[in-house]
Design an enzyme around this catalytic site. Sequence first.
Site, PDB file in Angstrom:
ATOM      1  CG  HIS A 265      -2.121   0.877   1.013  1.00 12.47           C
ATOM      2  ND1 HIS A 265      -2.094   2.230   1.222  1.00 12.47           N
ATOM      3  CD2 HIS A 265      -3.364   0.590   0.543  1.00 12.47           C
ATOM      4  CE1 HIS A 265      -3.273   2.731   0.908  1.00 12.47           C
ATOM      5  NE2 HIS A 265      -4.062   1.762   0.485  1.00 12.47           N
ATOM      6  CG  ASP A 316      -8.280  -4.474  -3.326  1.00 12.33           C
ATOM      7  OD1 ASP A 316      -9.495  -4.346  -3.465  1.00 12.33           O
ATOM      8  OD2 ASP A 316      -7.476  -3.544  -3.483  1.00 12.33           O
TER       9      ASP A 316
END
Length: 380
Positions: A265, A316
């Site tokens: 991320h 996700d």
Amino acid sequence: MSTASTTQAPKGLEGVVACTSKICFIDGDRGVLAYGGIDIHELADNSTFEETCYLLWFGRLPKASELKDLHQKLAAERSIDPGIINLLRNAPKNVAPMDVLRTAVSALSFYDADDKKDDHDANVRKAIRLTSQIAMIVAAYDRIRKGKDVVKPDPTLSHAANFLLLLNGEKPSQTAERALDIALILHADHELNASTFAARVTAATLSDIHSSVTSAIGALKGPLHGGANEAVMHLLKEVDKNNANPVEYVRNMLAQKKKISGFGHRVYHTEDPRATHLRVMSHDLGVASGQPKWYEMSKKIEDFIKAEKKLNANVDFYSASTYHVLGIDIDLFTPIFAVSRISGWTAHIIEQLDNNRLIRPRADYLGPAYPQHWVPIENR
Ligand code: COA
């Protein structure tokens, strides 16, 4: 002669603060995400998607009468023009639902009662309408492509339950409804992620909400953003189909310098707080549905990637196995992200328009030094 600039623009605008906002707070070092100052864990444990929408759009939790009013407004907006249904029917049956959603949302503006209005209140009405309509479009297209009838919404049901009703043709179990509700809360906003930035850039030109949301959907589709949840499930399916060892499978991918979807991320340097909830949901729903293998496979991959690459699972990774055991088709995973993120996109669009200035950064020019000269074609 002016030469190319020597300053280095941060690649991918990493670390750049591009606007002020009161909507979403992220502390990437501590793994904190909060909407309107309220920690995502508290919202996931106690709130509903509708209440979260109110919080994002109005900056505070609703009183009971305000929440009831929002429920009624969302229910009243659960209708789409037959022109949109025709568009869904005419789309080739092999088209990805995310592409259909992008095109249908753009077309929604043709039929929007507030199309010509762009004041704050009209934009709030459009935010509510789009939230209802996007869920309907995703579900309706799925039914149409499978040769099934489009289902009528039930005004007594929640947003999450309505979506599952429209998708499956039957009222969901309380477990499925609450699981989707939590997933919608977790995905609702995430500060200046790529799709929200795209939405704000488009809105800042004083274009309309439908154009801004269409920009956002296009950005969300990419596998580095929302498209990652579909890529995760394809990976898990591939491992399963080949009866492969999940750790060896991803080790091999890393050896080929491939990225593993669902990890890493830009902002979080620790656990993505949304993954904390989705990991539990993936486990619990997997066990409850008699399909624990997707969670088990995911956990092995997570442990390995964390040890090998020091990368954490993001939102996700476990949303993939969660949606799969809820019986949702893989190519609906990213559209469902949009079903939720429409709340955040529209909150940001409204905030942008309430205090607007064109977003127009500069590029660090690295091309041939000025001036170069035009040369006749025969001399090149
Ligand atoms: N798998 C393997 N390696 C990864 C990785 C992943 N998922 N994510 C990051 N890395 C590695 C990169 O290869 C890079 O290594 P290098 O410095 O040796 O080249 C390093 O970590 C930094 O990655 P980078 O892509 O520059 O970070 P970013 O901040 O630009 O990207 C993401 C953030 C999310 C786009 C990136 O982590 C990624 O592509 N993840 C997979 C897609 C995904 O899950 N997206 C959804 C995000 S919520």
